[in-house]
Write a protein that holds these residues in place. Structure first.
Motif, PDB file in Angstrom:
ATOM      1  N   GLU A  40     -10.860  -7.882   2.998  1.00 37.60           N
ATOM      2  CA  GLU A  40     -10.830  -6.729   3.890  1.00 37.60           C
ATOM      3  C   GLU A  40     -11.673  -6.951   5.148  1.00 37.60           C
ATOM      4  OE1 GLU A  40     -10.264  -3.343   0.436  1.00 37.60           O
ATOM      5  OE2 GLU A  40     -12.164  -4.369   0.646  1.00 37.60           O
ATOM      6  N   ASN A  70       0.834  -1.200   0.000  1.00 36.66           N
ATOM      7  CA  ASN A  70       0.000   0.000   0.000  1.00 36.66           C
ATOM      8  C   ASN A  70       0.867   1.247   0.000  1.00 36.66           C
ATOM      9  OD1 ASN A  70      -2.147  -1.695   0.093  1.00 36.66           O
ATOM     10  ND2 ASN A  70      -2.771  -1.174   2.160  1.00 36.66           N
ATOM     11  N   ALA A 130      -7.931   2.185   2.328  1.00 31.57           N
ATOM     12  CA  ALA A 130      -6.903   2.557   3.310  1.00 31.57           C
ATOM     13  C   ALA A 130      -6.436   3.988   3.088  1.00 31.57           C
ATOM     14  CB  ALA A 130      -5.727   1.601   3.211  1.00 31.57           C
ATOM     15  N   THR A 131      -6.153   4.343   1.823  1.00 31.78           N
ATOM     16  CA  THR A 131      -5.637   5.679   1.525  1.00 31.78           C
ATOM     17  C   THR A 131      -6.716   6.736   1.759  1.00 31.78           C
ATOM     18  OG1 THR A 131      -4.211   4.657  -0.126  1.00 31.78           O
ATOM     19  CG2 THR A 131      -4.438   7.046  -0.211  1.00 31.78           C
ATOM     20  N   THR A 187       0.408   4.092   1.181  1.00 29.52           N
ATOM     21  CA  THR A 187       0.456   4.856   2.434  1.00 29.52           C
ATOM     22  C   THR A 187       1.051   4.050   3.577  1.00 29.52           C
ATOM     23  OG1 THR A 187      -1.754   4.104   3.002  1.00 29.52           O
ATOM     24  CG2 THR A 187      -1.580   6.204   1.849  1.00 29.52           C
ATOM     25  N   GLY A 188       1.465   2.838   3.290  1.00 31.92           N
ATOM     26  CA  GLY A 188       1.908   1.961   4.369  1.00 31.92           C
ATOM     27  C   GLY A 188       3.351   2.200   4.749  1.00 31.92           C
ATOM     28  N   GLN A 232     -11.315  -4.425   8.136  1.00 33.17           N
ATOM     29  CA  GLN A 232      -9.867  -4.441   8.369  1.00 33.17           C
ATOM     30  C   GLN A 232      -9.329  -3.040   8.618  1.00 33.17           C
ATOM     31  OE1 GLN A 232      -7.152  -5.150   4.964  1.00 33.17           O
ATOM     32  NE2 GLN A 232      -6.713  -7.101   5.956  1.00 33.17           N
ATOM     33  N   ARG A 233      -9.992  -2.038   8.025  1.00 32.66           N
ATOM     34  CA  ARG A 233      -9.473  -0.667   8.097  1.00 32.66           C
ATOM     35  C   ARG A 233      -9.856   0.048   9.384  1.00 32.66           C
ATOM     36  NH1 ARG A 233      -5.804  -1.787   4.523  1.00 32.66           N
ATOM     37  NH2 ARG A 233      -6.699  -2.649   2.642  1.00 32.66           N
ATOM     38  N   CYS A 234     -11.116  -0.109   9.816  1.00 32.83           N
ATOM     39  CA  CYS A 234     -11.577   0.699  10.954  1.00 32.83           C
ATOM     40  C   CYS A 234     -12.082  -0.134  12.113  1.00 32.83           C
ATOM     41  CB  CYS A 234     -12.659   1.680  10.500  1.00 32.83           C
ATOM     42  SG  CYS A 234     -14.205   0.863  10.018  1.00 32.83           S
ATOM     43  N   ARG A 274      -7.108   7.489   5.381  1.00 29.25           N
ATOM     44  CA  ARG A 274      -6.015   8.296   5.944  1.00 29.25           C
ATOM     45  C   ARG A 274      -6.205   9.778   5.605  1.00 29.25           C
ATOM     46  NH1 ARG A 274      -1.412   4.953   6.679  1.00 29.25           N
ATOM     47  NH2 ARG A 274      -0.216   6.772   7.355  1.00 29.25           N
ATOM     48  N   CYS A 316     -16.982   3.073   6.972  1.00 31.32           N
ATOM     49  CA  CYS A 316     -16.318   3.503   5.729  1.00 31.32           C
ATOM     50  C   CYS A 316     -17.336   3.815   4.630  1.00 31.32           C
ATOM     51  CB  CYS A 316     -15.346   2.430   5.237  1.00 31.32           C
ATOM     52  SG  CYS A 316     -13.962   2.120   6.353  1.00 31.32           S
ATOM     53  N   ALA A 326      -4.465   1.328  -2.985  1.00 30.45           N
ATOM     54  CA  ALA A 326      -5.127   0.912  -1.740  1.00 30.45           C
ATOM     55  C   ALA A 326      -6.318   1.794  -1.393  1.00 30.45           C
ATOM     56  CB  ALA A 326      -4.127   0.909  -0.596  1.00 30.45           C
TER      57      ALA A 326
END
Length: 883
Positions: free
Chosen positions: A192, A49, A91-92, A51-52, A349-351, A95, A184, A88
């Protein structure tokens, strides 16, 4: 002046690693050229990713790829390791939305265009971070070919694929149940969703039959969804419910009439064997509902609140609704009982929000026609999974594959290339942005708001990165790629999608081998996660110990497909190994004074020379074979043992007296050449695993080339194998180890030279010992060695050791103070017995056994076992001394 004058006494990775990485990049050593000779070898990096930041999983994954690439490059292949990053989507976007929130803004206030500008700014600001970290790892990928899943070429490939599939009828729009994240606000893919075991309840609810006194009892973990029930299902062979199939039920609280039907999906053994069917809020119920033609009634909205179909519960949050529904069921006599129940709950998975299965209008890829050739290519062996057991897992999943939901309710990503005419309703799917409606010529066109699932673009990665849909030289030369290296956790979601995408759009498989590795777990065997706070930052390890140490400690112990535990002591052991390698090389270089490259005659090579050269050839063969099988961890282990044990601890020690032999300068030259030749091949074998330290040492060797990474990989030479000498040296080493054990067990000071008697009845073997007694005397610190055919009388006050075809006796008289040694051993015995008692007490403690993690219990068992062995050894030695 010594040739090693510039080689520091201590290895400092921080001063070496950046220097060599820049040197390799500046000289373009990582870049292949399709117009050069040499067979192609190619890997595409699983794109991390954008941003990872680097985590241990990335570190392992990229170390494996780098080892394979460096090895094949040294073998003469035209090797390409193509790097890149993934946009991604979720995820991106999350962020950037978090960053906006800190400014008191949200994406709606900015609007789509301005928001996307902010995301691109974010990408440019943070996107290079992970590629810089991969450079710190020593990754020899061709950065000139670096790609991004939303760069111009990849975006063009995405449109090409979408339109092709749409025109073939393989992409369609429809209502389907999907994973929905209420936080999201988008559909998310199965990958995810993280399923976590949670303590919950199983509510048993009475559903009354319409117009009858009888009830059917269902068990559910989600009573709030009963408001959307449109049926109750039982197994067709369940005798308890045969008489109810086809009857009607009055749904509690809602007073809606719903049917009872039979379906094979129902598990007779779970709960009551009767299940409520809520097609709008459960994927399995959705499928059952389609089979039996029952209605889909959604009662939860996309924000996680009850909607207008929930009747009096409208407006309640889903969990508040659960509490109220349970309360009302109990009040009205419908709640039979409540059981404690631990079950898996899907989280975003994200939040980390609990996902909600919802029926929604989405874009889908029809999977059956794409899955069939993808299954066949694997069955035919054109694609091989390593280890092979993953083949069956892949095929099982592909045979039962569901249509793929590819739309996401996001702004960041590849926007779906579909436009709707606002005048006539025409749907236009196009590779280029249309200006007018082809049906009515209207310019009033509106593009679909959704973007594509991130996996849609990464599924094209092996060929989109090489220039497809254009027929480029890179695509022609490097595609299909040779091997994909990836973790076991994304076989279905990425590997499978690349396989069917490659076959469908290029007519060829995307790769021939799929090398699957496991996950990195912590020392206790747990998955590393933020919630457990057990993650290890690879950059911190690199800053403290160096990249080579991190790489080698990650790779040792790895077996294809299996998870591996991270232990700090492994890192420290590897650091010690790097220092051992450095010091051994420094010793060789310091003894290169007057070096001249010569080819010694066979008669000039000593037993030790022939042994080390033979062992080197066998190690070359073993390591090469293991790399061919993708067993990189075992290859690293074999190298470690050869370098540390055989080269450093045996051969270098045996070489020392010969290097200072002023009486025979030719012997010194011979041993210099053997040392140099073996060290060069060791450095070459080790280079793919530990590239920096090997390059640094290599540059100080006599007659080196520009870089070790372009040196040829060592080839097995059968003429350098001496089987008889291998056996003879093994016999000597066995005797030396026995003598060293005696010295250690009886605490004989290393400075004291001892006497030994060896009884060797076999004449040929005895002659080997006679011819090479200088080696035994040197390595076992003997002043005298007596070699006998048989023993007339056992020497007094002597300890013995029994070998396969020999006996060794060491007289202890005058060597040790027997009384003092007895006292020392008795003291040691008390300490061992104390350790044993502590371990046994723990293992008898039921509380400890029931609460301690399995690995802690196993550690105590291991301690107890070691203490028992030590105790027996001490008692045996005390018995000997007291006699």
């Amino acid at each position: 002046m010594s040739m090693a004058a510039s080689l520091p006494s201590v290895y400092e990775p921080g001063q070496v690693e950046n220097k060599w990485y820049e040197y390799w990049r500046e000289n373009n050593y990582f870049a292949p050229r399709p117009d050069l000779e040499g067979e192609a070898f190619s890997i595409v990096m699983p794109p991390p990713n954008v941003t990872g930041s680097l985590h241990l999983g990335h570190a392992l994954d990229n170390t494996l790829q780098d080892i394979l690439t460096r090895w094949r490059r040294m073998q003469g292949y035209n090797a390409l390791w193509l790097p890149g990053t993934d946009h991604a989507g979720i995820a991106t976007q999350a962020r950037v939305e978090e960053a906006l929130a800190r400014e008191g803004l949200n994406k709606y206030e900015l609007g789509r265009e301005k928001f996307l500008e902010r995301v691109w700014e974010w990408k440019h600001l943070y996107g290079n971070r992970i590629t810089q970290q991969l450079s710190l790892m020593g990754s020899s990928c061709d950065w000139s070919r670096e790609r991004f899943t939303m760069d111009e070429g990849c975006s063009r490939a995405v449109r090409e694929v979408f339109v092709n599939l749409y025109e073939k009828g393989l992409i369609y729009q429809g209502d389907y149940i999907i994973n929905w994240c209420p936080r999201c606000h988008t559909a998310i893919s199965d990958i995810e969703v993280e399923h976590e075991d949670s303590d919950g309840h199983l509510w048993h609810i009475r559903y009354p039959l319409e117009g009858e006194e009888e009830f059917i009892v269902v068990a559910t973990t989600r009573p709030e969804t009963m408001l959307g029930d449109t049926g109750v299902a039982v197994h067709p062979d369940d005798e308890r419910y045969q008489h109810l199939i086809g009857k009607k039920i009055l749904l509690p609280l809602m007073n809606r009439v719903i049917p009872v039907f039979a379906d094979d999906y129902v598990d007779k053994e779970f709960g009551t064997g009767a299940v409520k069917v809520t097609p709008a809020h459960d994927p399995n119920d959705f499928d059952m509902g389609l089979r039996h033609g029952v209605e889909q009634i959604a009662v939860i909205d996309k924000y996680g609140f009850m909607n207008e179909n929930a009747g009096p519960y409208q407006g309640l949050d889903r969990y508040a609704c659960r509490r109220q529904v349970v309360k009302d069921l109990e009040a009205q006599g419908y709640l039979l009982k409540v059981e404690e129940h631990r079950h898996a709950v899907g989280h975003c998975q994200r939040c980390d929000t609990v996902i909600e299965p919802l029926v929604s209008t989405q874009w889908f890829v029809k999977m059956k026609p794409l899955a069939e050739p993808a299954i066949q290519k694997v069955l035919d062996g054109e694609i091989k999974f390593i280890p092979e057991r993953f083949t069956r897992i892949y095929i099982n999943w592909m045979e039962n594959i569901r249509d793929w939901c590819i739309s996401r309710q996001l702004w960041w990503g590849h926007r779906i290339p579909v436009w709707y005419c606002q005048e006539c309703g025409e749907i236009i799917c196009s590779k280029e942005d249309p200006e007018r409606c082809p049906n009515c010529e209207s310019a009033e066109l509106k593009q679909d708001e959704d973007v594509l699932d991130t996996w849609f673009s990464s599924a094209l990665w092996p060929f989109s990165t090489l220039g497809w849909p254009d027929k480029t030289r890179d695509l022609d030369f490097f595609y299909p790629t040779t091997v994909l290296v990836t973790g076991r956790d994304i076989i279905f979601f990425w590997v499978a999608r690349m396989i069917f995408s490659g076959i469908e759009h290029t007519g060829e498989v995307p790769f021939y081998d799929v090398n699957i590795h496991g996950l990195i777990l912590d020392a206790q065997g747990r998955k590393m996660s933020k919630s457990l706070n057990n993650g290890i930052d690879p950059i911190e390890v690199i800053e403290k110990f160096g990249a080579d140490t991190l790489r080698f400690s990650l790779i040792t112990g790895v077996t294809p497909g299996n998870d591996v535990r991270f232990h700090w002591d492994k890192v420290e052991n590897t650091r010690n190994f790097a220092n051992k390698m450095w010091n051994a090389s420094r010793f060789v270089l310091m003894n290169m004074e007057g070096f001249e490259a010569v080819k010694p005659g066979l008669e000039e090579l000593s037993l030790a020379d022939r042994w080390i050269l033979s062992r080197l050839q066998l190690t070359i063969a073993e390591v090469t074979s293991l790399l061919d099988k993708y067993d990189l961890g075992e290859a690293a282990r074999r190298l470690y043992e050869f370098i540390w044990d055989e080269f450093c601890d045996w051969y270098i020690e045996l070489a020392k007296p010969r290097l200072v032999n002023q009486a025979n300068p030719r012997e010194r030259l011979v041993v210099q050449n053997v040392l140099r030749d073996v060290l060069v091949d060791i450095l070459r074998l080790l280079h793919p695993f530990m590239p920096f330290i090997t390059e640094e040492i290599y540059q100080f060797l006599p007659a080196h080339s520009a870089t070790i990474m372009l040196d040829p990989w060592p080839e097995y030479k059968e003429e350098l194998i001496w089987l008889a000498e291998l056996g003879q040296m093994q016999q000597l080493m066995q005797a030396i180890r026995a003598l060293r054990n005696i010295r250690s067990e009886f605490n004989i000071n290393p400075s004291i030279l001892i006497k030994a008697i060896m009884v060797v009845p076999d004449e040929v073997r005895r002659q080997v010992f006679i011819d090479n007694q200088a080696i035994i005397k040197q390595m076992a610190r003997l002043e005298q060695l007596e070699l006998l055919y048989e023993l007339e009388k056992k020497p007094e006050q002597a300890v013995s050791a029994l070998l396969s075809l020999a006996e060794i006796y060491v007289p202890l008289e005058g060597i040790i103070d027997v009384e003092k040694e007895i006292q020392r051993l008795q003291k040691e015995l008390k300490m061992v017995e104390n350790d044993l008692q502590k371990a046994e007490n723990k293992l008898k403690n039921e509380k400890f056994l029931s609460k301690a993690p399995p690995e802690v219990i196993e550690k105590e068992r291991s301690k107890a076992g070691e203490a028992i062995n030590r105790k027996e050894g001490i008692l045996q030695r005390l018995h000997l001394l007291k006699k």
